[in-house]
Design a protein around this motif. Structure first.
Motif, PDB file in Angstrom:
ATOM      1  N   LYS A  36      20.263  72.010  20.245  1.00  0.00           N
ATOM      2  CA  LYS A  36      19.419  71.391  19.217  1.00  0.00           C
ATOM      3  C   LYS A  36      19.106  72.408  18.131  1.00  0.00           C
ATOM      4  O   LYS A  36      18.709  72.084  17.028  1.00  0.00           O
ATOM      5  CB  LYS A  36      18.110  70.893  19.852  1.00  0.00           C
ATOM      6  CG  LYS A  36      18.331  69.798  20.874  1.00  0.00           C
ATOM      7  CD  LYS A  36      17.048  69.043  21.162  1.00  0.00           C
ATOM      8  CE  LYS A  36      16.269  69.703  22.271  1.00  0.00           C
ATOM      9  NZ  LYS A  36      15.085  68.902  22.656  1.00  0.00           N
ATOM     10  N   ASN A  40      18.620  76.514  22.164  1.00  0.00           N
ATOM     11  CA  ASN A  40      17.780  75.367  22.507  1.00  0.00           C
ATOM     12  C   ASN A  40      18.677  74.249  23.039  1.00  0.00           C
ATOM     13  O   ASN A  40      19.175  73.426  22.285  1.00  0.00           O
ATOM     14  CB  ASN A  40      17.008  74.946  21.249  1.00  0.00           C
ATOM     15  CG  ASN A  40      16.011  73.835  21.532  1.00  0.00           C
ATOM     16  OD1 ASN A  40      15.870  73.395  22.672  1.00  0.00           O
ATOM     17  ND2 ASN A  40      15.343  73.382  20.494  1.00  0.00           N
ATOM     18  N   PHE A  41      18.883  74.269  24.353  1.00  0.00           N
ATOM     19  CA  PHE A  41      19.881  73.389  24.966  1.00  0.00           C
ATOM     20  C   PHE A  41      19.324  72.014  25.324  1.00  0.00           C
ATOM     21  O   PHE A  41      18.148  71.872  25.654  1.00  0.00           O
ATOM     22  CB  PHE A  41      20.414  74.031  26.254  1.00  0.00           C
ATOM     23  CG  PHE A  41      21.068  75.353  26.029  1.00  0.00           C
ATOM     24  CD1 PHE A  41      22.370  75.431  25.539  1.00  0.00           C
ATOM     25  CD2 PHE A  41      20.381  76.532  26.275  1.00  0.00           C
ATOM     26  CE1 PHE A  41      22.974  76.657  25.315  1.00  0.00           C
ATOM     27  CE2 PHE A  41      20.979  77.768  26.050  1.00  0.00           C
ATOM     28  CZ  PHE A  41      22.267  77.829  25.567  1.00  0.00           C
ATOM     29  N   GLU A  69      10.167  64.464  24.916  1.00  0.00           N
ATOM     30  CA  GLU A  69      10.821  65.530  24.155  1.00  0.00           C
ATOM     31  C   GLU A  69      12.103  65.046  23.493  1.00  0.00           C
ATOM     32  O   GLU A  69      12.357  65.366  22.330  1.00  0.00           O
ATOM     33  CB  GLU A  69      11.137  66.743  25.045  1.00  0.00           C
ATOM     34  CG  GLU A  69      11.850  67.821  24.219  1.00  0.00           C
ATOM     35  CD  GLU A  69      12.204  69.081  24.965  1.00  0.00           C
ATOM     36  OE1 GLU A  69      11.988  69.164  26.183  1.00  0.00           O
ATOM     37  OE2 GLU A  69      12.720  70.001  24.301  1.00  0.00           O
ATOM     38  N   GLU A  70      12.901  64.294  24.218  1.00  0.00           N
ATOM     39  CA  GLU A  70      14.221  63.942  23.667  1.00  0.00           C
ATOM     40  C   GLU A  70      14.187  62.703  22.788  1.00  0.00           C
ATOM     41  O   GLU A  70      14.942  62.604  21.827  1.00  0.00           O
ATOM     42  CB  GLU A  70      15.242  63.783  24.804  1.00  0.00           C
ATOM     43  CG  GLU A  70      15.286  64.955  25.796  1.00  0.00           C
ATOM     44  CD  GLU A  70      15.403  66.333  25.148  1.00  0.00           C
ATOM     45  OE1 GLU A  70      15.876  66.423  23.994  1.00  0.00           O
ATOM     46  OE2 GLU A  70      15.008  67.329  25.778  1.00  0.00           O
ATOM     47  N   THR A  91      15.028  73.595  30.924  1.00  0.00           N
ATOM     48  CA  THR A  91      16.452  73.224  30.814  1.00  0.00           C
ATOM     49  C   THR A  91      17.368  74.443  30.971  1.00  0.00           C
ATOM     50  O   THR A  91      18.411  74.357  31.633  1.00  0.00           O
ATOM     51  CB  THR A  91      16.716  72.553  29.446  1.00  0.00           C
ATOM     52  OG1 THR A  91      15.966  71.339  29.392  1.00  0.00           O
ATOM     53  CG2 THR A  91      18.186  72.223  29.250  1.00  0.00           C
TER      54      THR A  91
HETATM   55 CA    CA Z   1      14.046  71.492  25.397  1.00  0.00          CA
END
Ligand code: CA
Ligand code: IPD
Ligand code: CA
Ligand code: CA
Length: 263
Positions: A36, A40-41, A69-70, A91
């Motif tokens: 991201k 930042n996976f 979050e997603e 993550t």
């Molecule tokens: Ca994250």
């Protein structure tokens, strides 16, 4: 141990999403890992778990808002209640097969977090807290550690990764803390750092630049275990600023005294 219907809803959702994370653990080649931002996976594991949590929580409590979050914010018709969810906190650990990650579910009502569930499916540790009813780890009542001398304390922190936060400030904080505590730790999942403080495993924890989903459930966990959570300046600003300092009353105060003047 009997918990409220609300906690049962949260626990059921966390356990189902936990089974999904467990299935995905070690299947990294199939998880469509992407970035991201720098370091930042995100992966299919994060997205699948969030979808399950969204489905289960909104089915059980139709109308509640949902912040994940997603998926970002999904407004509900019930403006008083919002789920604040991190489907996979840690993550980076998860993608490296390090079993320190969790699902974090907080419920905010009229601006206050009133319930939290944090679940690490790798070791089946389930933390729950409800306002006024205490905090529990697998049904055992939690209490923050009682140490009063920082020199005897084990304290955890967060370290900003590539492209995030103020690395110079972070180095100053670490250097200062190294001189004051018995042990410094960096585990890599903010929700579990907070849960560990609630459980008395850690005496304190601080981190900057967190998001509501990292801390919503953890805040109530620490508070219901008798601890104090604040922003860096010592006030009740953690949710608003994303900066967190916690411990028992004495240790939280000592940590603020060290961190506040640094920046
Ligand atoms: Ca994250
Ligand atoms: C991260 C973890 C980590 C913290 C990061 C968070 P994620 O959450 O909580 O411990 O240092 O700031 O972003 O992205 O793994 O859910
Ligand atoms: Ca997180
Ligand atoms: Ca996450």
């Amino acid at each position: 141990m009997l918990h409220s219907a609300l906690i049962n809803v949260m626990v059921k959702a966390a356990r189902r999403a936990g089974r999904s994370l467990k299935r995905d653990l070690g299947e990294i080649e199939n998880l469509q890992v992407s970035l991201k931002g720098p370091a930042n996976f995100v992966s299919l594991a994060d997205r699948r778990a969030e979808q399950m949590l969204y489905d289960d929580l909104t089915k059980a409590r139709p109308g509640y808002g949902f912040l994940g979050e997603e998926g970002g914010t999904r407004e509900g018709t019930d403006k008083a209640n919002t789920w604040i969810v991190d489907p996979l906190d840690g993550t980076t650990n998860f993608l490296h097969g390090i079993p320190q990650f969790a699902i974090s579910i907080g419920l905010q009502r009229e601006g206050t977090i009133i319930a939290g569930v944090i679940y690490n499916p790798a070791n089946d540790e389930l933390y729950i807290a409800e306002r006024g009813k205490g905090a529990f780890l697998n049904d055992q009542r939690l209490r923050v550690a009682g140490r009063k001398q920082l020199s005897e304390c084990v304290v955890a922190c967060g370290l900003p990764h590539i492209g995030r936060g103020d690395h110079e400030l972070s180095r100053r904080e670490m250097a200062e803390m190294q001189n004051r505590v018995a042990g410094l730790r960096r585990f890599g999942a903010a929700s579990l750092d907070l849960a560990f403080v609630a459980a008395g495993r850690l005496d304190g924890y601080w981190e900057r630049n967190l998001q509501p989903w990292d801390i919503a459930a953890g805040l109530i966990m620490v508070r219901e275990a008798g601890g104090v959570v604040s922003g860096i300046e010592g006030g009740d600003t953690a949710m608003a600023t994303g900066h967190v300092v916690c411990g028992n009353e004495t240790i939280q105060r000592e940590l603020v005294k060290i961190l506040k003047p640094l920046g």
